[in-house]
Structure formats: structure tokens, C-alpha cells
Enzyme design. Structure first.
Site, short mmCIF file in Angstrom:
data_model
loop_
_atom_site.label_atom_id
_atom_site.label_comp_id
_atom_site.label_asym_id
_atom_site.label_seq_id
_atom_site.Cartn_x
_atom_site.Cartn_y
_atom_site.Cartn_z
CG ASP A 59 -62.21 20.64 102.67
OD1 ASP A 59 -62.02 20.97 101.49
OD2 ASP A 59 -62.65 19.52 103.00
CG ASN A 60 -59.07 21.19 98.93
OD1 ASN A 60 -58.59 21.57 97.86
ND2 ASN A 60 -60.37 20.91 99.06
NE ARG A 64 -58.83 27.10 102.65
CZ ARG A 64 -59.61 27.85 103.43
NH1 ARG A 64 -59.77 29.12 103.15
NH2 ARG A 64 -60.21 27.32 104.47
CB CYS A 116 -36.42 3.15 103.84
SG CYS A 116 -35.94 4.69 104.64
#
Length: 614
Positions: A59-60, A64, A116
Site C-alpha cells: 500500500d505504499n 513496493r 505559510c
């Protein structure tokens, strides 16, 4: 998690042997391995070599990328797949068949929000969640200065919260002074328990003060500086009395009024917290962190959506900030986790389709392996897209040939990497942390410059062996990194070797955050200019209308004077007609003039240019 499917062949039992002496059956045994695929001590190249095939559904990108490199190094086919809502794709990565690897195409990077916006003018839930992730680093990170919310205490402007944050970190033992003297307690168990209770009460008191500083004092300071006068919604600080009342109640064991909502039996991850519940949860997260540290557990150095403590703090700290800035909707734990982890909710049917495509590809790969034609996998497998809308031919699946490797890929083609930086400012530690490990994904890199080894990691390498080089500027390393230097990077755990070509560059364009600050200031100037000219234009219109009214009154009085000079009843009738003919149309014209002026003002507002409008 990484799921592997090793197979074992077992024979039937003795009774079956008697009836079927010449037969045997093969059963598949599924073994689950729970852990992090980036753990090199468990999931490494030798481990991957024990398998014929790997199916990936992580899932990331980091995970992978790690499995992609391991499979390339072990020369084991990888069936890579993923879904995003209704969309999905599946491909086969095989070094022997010369196919494209996972890293041949650049992956989209996560959106970065200006400092900012995060610190001063948040307008969406994602802004407050990014702020809360930085708050986690400020509270529990190894280096407090790495947080976006860090403020230098030696500056001219006194920070409203940094002294309290440092006191909190000191109480948690996250400073060097506290960690050195953490195990010097020689009191009895009874005395230690009393000390723990007193320390817990003190910790809650400090936590309450930090919350007051962040959500009340700091907001009031910004309001007094007139920082939010152009904001769509002017923020409202959390009352200090509310925070102090909740803090005092949490210190009382008999009070269940402010029990953390996540510790109630009725709690659900989809519940929406109130202000009071957010405050209680933030205090609870800090005390839970203290408990973990006192029991010898370590806190994550950076936010991780799968860490319960980190996700709780981010959820409730961000929601409390959303209450301050009037940002809607307030997020539940579940929805905040989706935003924080950049998660798109999974669609069960999409997952089922893509998983089925993986299995079909697995059949093709295994068939070629049985035929001893492993180099022909590219000819029988496809890169398949799962679509939300039908293609022109009416299909929801769109297969294409497996693409060739990208010649510029440094993973499967050992391509060169070119990097421009200031060698007189960058240290080796910065290069390792920010580029080599974070961006390039090396696990245990070894760096050499010419014939000199400048850094090395591994099981047999001492921690202090190359630590002296970490703080050195690149130009001061043995051999000196300068314009045109080539650093050779090697990672034996991934069988990966890359040449990093360095270009020295002193002058850079302004950073994004600096440009954003200037843009924000310019925007404020423009808004002030537009506001000034709008006000001036309205004053001119009011004065013009005033002159028209005066002129009409003068004409009306002059008309009355002329009428009184005439005699007879017919003169009175004429007087009435004169008034109606002379007075009414001019009033209508006056109103028409004002309407046209207002229309002109509206057009000027739409253009948004104060000078031209003026």
C-alpha cells in the site's frame, strides 16, 4: 505486509496408502509472515530466492520499491498490482524477460503545501492534518528543529509555545540531560509509585499549558497582529479556561467526565469528536507516550498512519485546529487516517478483479517455468489496466504488451544519476538522509569517492568507523567532493550499484516557501489597494449623489418661486404641471446615474485591480 506462498508436498495417511498404494496428493500450505518488508534482517535477497514467484499488493511506494529491487536482485518474477478506487493495474516484472521494473517510470510525488498556508491560513482538513503531523515531530521527534513548527528561541520574537514544548520533551526524557539521568532512581517501590503519580500529574499540567499556548495564546497573538483580516473565516481561539478545566479534571482519578473517547467501549472509528474530546485525547496521547517510554518502548521518529499513538494525536490535534479556524467537516479517526496516509478507499470489486488478473498471470509464469522457458514470460503476460468506464470497444479491461525497461532507470539499468547541490554547504549526513536513503531508497549504502571509502553500513561495520565523516561538508571529505566528482554507491542487500555524478552549484532560485511568503505578502498589498480604491470610489459616488440632490432641491425651490409670481387659478394648474414635468424626470435621472455608477463599481470589483478601478 508481504505474503509468500511456499508449497510443501505431503503424502496421504496410512489408511489411504493401503487403498491407493501408487497415489499421492499435493497440498499447499500457506505460511503468513507478519512484519515490515523493509526489515533487511528478515526480508532480503536470500529469502526471496527461496520462492518461484512473488505476488505484490502493498500500500505504499517505499515498500513496493523495496520488493521490486529484491526480486530483481534474486531474479524472481514479480507480479505487481494495485488499485485506486475504481481503477487498477497489473503487470509482470521479470529480469530474465527484460521487462520494465517498478521504478522505470517516475511515480507521482505527494503534494507539498506551503509553510505559510499550514502555519497561518489553513482552509481545508488536509492543511490541519499536515500541521498535526509536524506537531508529532515537534513533541516526539528525535530532532525538534526538523519540525515545520519549530521556532528558534534565540530569535528576536519570543515564541509562545517553544519553551513549554521543550519542558514537555524534557519531562518525557527526550532530551539528552533527561535521558542520561533516567535510571538513577534508588527509592523504594512505594516512593517510586508516589513519584510516578506526581510525575503524571505534572506531565498533564505541562500538556495542558502546551495546548493553551498552541490553541489560545498563539492564535490570539496572530489576531492581535491582524494576520487574519483577509481570511474568509477569522479564527476563534479555544478558551484557556476550557483547556485548564479539562486538564484539572483529567488529573482526578474519580472524574470520568473527560475520559478519552478512544478508550470507551462504545467508541467507533467513525465517531466525530467535540472540542472537549479533542483536548482530552491530546493530553491522553502525551501521557500514553510517557508510559511507553518508561516501559522501555521507543516512539516512532516520524509519523506513521499505522501507529495508533501517532494517528490518535494527528486526528484530534488536527480537529482541534479545525475548530479554531472553522474548517469543516470535522474528521473521524477513520477519515483522518485516509487523508494523513493519502489513502483512497478501496472498492471491493476492483480489488477482486485485479487479484483475479494476478492469479491468471501467475498461471502463465508458472507454466513457462515448468517448460523451462523463463525468458519468454514477456511474450505471454500483459500489462492490464482496469478501467472505470468502458473503452471504445466496450471493454473494462485493457491489456497491453509488457513495456521494455527505461534505459535511464538506475535500478534495472544501472543508469547514472546526476545531482546538483552546493558541496560547500551540504554535509555527508544530509546527502545520506535526504537523497541516498529517502529519495533513492538505499537501505545499507556504501559510498566511495575515487579510491577512498567515505561511508559504509552493514552488520560487520562499526557505528563509529565512519561517523566522523557524517558532519563534514562534502568538499571536506577525503578526496573532496567538488564539481564533476563521482560518488559510487553500492548496496549489497539489494544488489544495487549506482554512480552519483555531482555538480557544484552555489546560486539557486528562491525556495518554494520563500516564494509563497512573498506571494502572500504581495497578495495582502493588492487586497489593501483594492479595498482602498473601493472605499474611495464609493465616497465619490455618495458625494456625486449628494450634489445631484442639492441641485434638484435648488431647482425645485426656484420653480416654486416662479410659480408664486403668477396669478389666477389657471396659473396654479400650470404650476402643478411645471413641477411634475420639471421635478420627477430629474429624480429618475439621478437614480439612473447612481445605478450606473454602482454597476461600474461592480465591474471594477470583478477585475480585482484597485489601481485601474481608481
Amino acid at each position: 505486509a508481504l505474503a509468500m506462498l511456499p508449497t510443501t508436498t505431503t503424502t496421504t495417511n496410512s489408511n489411504e496408502k493401503k487403498s491407493n498404494e501408487d497415489s499421492s496428493s499435493t497440498t499447499i500450505k500457506y505460511i503468513a509472515h507478519h512484519g515490515n518488508v523493509c526489515d533487511n534482517s528478515r526480508f532480503n535477497v536470500p529469502y526471496i530466492k527461496t520462492f518461484n514467484l512473488v505476488l505484490n499488493a502493498l500500500d505504499n511506494v517505499t515498500a513496493r520499491r523495496r520488493v521490486n529491487r529484491l526480486c530483481l536482485a534474486a531474479e524472481v518474477p514479480l507480479i505487481e498490482a494495485g488499485t485506486t478506487g475504481y481503477l487498477g493495474q497489473i503487470t509482470v516484472i521479470d529480469k530474465k524477460s527484460n521487462t520494465e521494473c517498478y521504478e522505470c517510470q517516475e511515480k507521482p510525488t505527494q503534494k507539498v503545501y506551503p509553510i505559510c498556508t499550514i502555519r497561518s491560513t489553513p482552509s481545508m482538513p488536509v492543511h490541519t492534518i499536515v500541521w498535526a503531523k509536524e506537531l508529532y515531530k515537534l513533541f516526539f521527534g528525535p530532532k525538534v528543529e526538523e519540525s515545520m513548527l519549530f521556532e528558534d528561541q534565540s530569535g528576536d520574537e519570543k515564541s509562545t509555545y517553544m519553551d513549554l514544548v521543550m519542558e514537555l520533551r524534557s519531562h518525557l526524557g527526550l532530551t539528552e540531560e533527561e535521558s542520561e539521568g533516567a535510571n538513577t532512581n534508588t527509592n523504594t517501590k512505594e516512593e517510586q509509585d508516589k513519584d510516578k503519580d506526581a510525575a503524571l500529574a505534572k506531565l498533564k499540567e505541562i500538556a495542558g499549558k502546551v495546548i493553551v499556548a498552541l490553541y489560545h495564546t498563539e492564535i490570539q497573538k496572530q489576531l492581535d497582529m491582524d494576520r487574519f483580516k483577509t481570511a474568509q473565516k477569522v479564527p476563534t481561539s479555544i478558551p484557556a479556561e476550557m483547556i485548564q478545566d479539562i486538564t484539572n479534571n483529567t488529573c482526578s482519578e474519580n472524574s470520568s467526565k473527560y475520559e478519552p473517547m478512544t478508550k470507551k467501549q462504545s467508541y467507533k472509528h467513525t465517531d466525530i469528536p467535540s472540542k472537549e474530546e479533542c483536548i482530552t485525547e491530546v493530553i491522553s496521547c502525551i501521557t500514553d507516550a510517557a508510559s511507553m517510554l518508561s516501559s522501555g518502548e521507543k516512539l516512532l521518529s516520524e509519523f506513521d498512519k499505522d501507529d495508533k499513538l501517532a494517528m490518535r494525536l494527528v486526528t484530534f490535534a488536527s480537529n482541534l485546529r479545525s475548530y479554531v479556524f472553522g474548517i469543516e467537516p470535522i474528521q473521524s479517526y477513520y477519515s483522518a487516517k485516509g487523508i494523513a496516509g493519502n489513502i483512497i478507499p478501496a472498492i471491493a470489486t476492483t480489488n477482486a478483479i485485479v487479484a483475479g488478473l494476478q492469479v491468471l498471470s501467475a498461471f502463465q509464469v508458472l507454466k513457462k517455468q515448468l517448460e523451462k522457458k523463463e525468458g519468454e514470460i514477456k511474450d505471454v503476460c500483459r500489462y492490464t489496466y482496469c478501467l472505470r468506464n468502458k473503452s471504445r470497444k466496450g471493454f473494462y479491461l485493457q491489456p497491453t504488451s509488457l513495456p521494455d525497461p527505461n534505459p535511464k532507470c538506475f535500478v534495472c539499468r544501472n543508469a547514472k544519476i546526476f545531482l546538483a547541490l552546493n558541496t560547500e554547504e551540504w554535509t555527508l549526513e544530509m546527502l545520506l538522509r535526504r537523497i541516498i536513503k529517502k529519495e533513492l531508497g538505499f537501505m545499507e549504502p556504501s559510498l566511495s569517492l575515487g579510491s577512498s571509502m567515505i561511508y559504509e553500513e552493514g552488520e560487520d561495520i562499526g557505528e563509529d568507523q565512519y561517523s566522523m565523516n557524517l558532519c563534514k561538508k562534502l568538499v571536506d571529505l577525503p578526496g573532496g567532493v567538488k564539481d564533476g566528482s563521482v560518488i559510487e554507491i553500492e548496496d549489497f542487500t539489494q544488489d544495487l550499484e549506482v554512480e552519483l555524478h555531482i555538480s557544484h552549484k552555489c546560486h539557486w532560485e528562491k525556495k518554494d516557501d520563500e516564494a509563497d511568503v512573498e506571494e502572500e505578502e504581495e497578495k495582502l498589498k493588492r487586497e489593501k489597494s483594492v479595498k482602498y480604491w473601493k472605499e474611495a470610489y464609493r465616497n465619490i459616488i455618495d458625494y456625486y449623489y449628494y450634489l445631484i440632490e442639492k441641485e434638484m432641491e435648488a431647482r425645485e425651490n426656484d420653480g416654486n418661486h416662479r410659480v408664486t409670481m403668477e396669478a389666477g387659478t389657471s396659473g396654479r394648474d400650470k404650476d402643478s404641471n411645471v413641477q411634475n414635468a420639471d421635478k420627477t424626470p430629474k429624480k429618475r435621472n439621478a437614480k439612473k446615474i447612481v445605478r450606473n455608477s454602482n454597476a461600474a463599481l461592480t465591474d471594477t470589483d470583478d477585475e480585482g485591480d484597485g489601481d485601474e478601478g481608481g
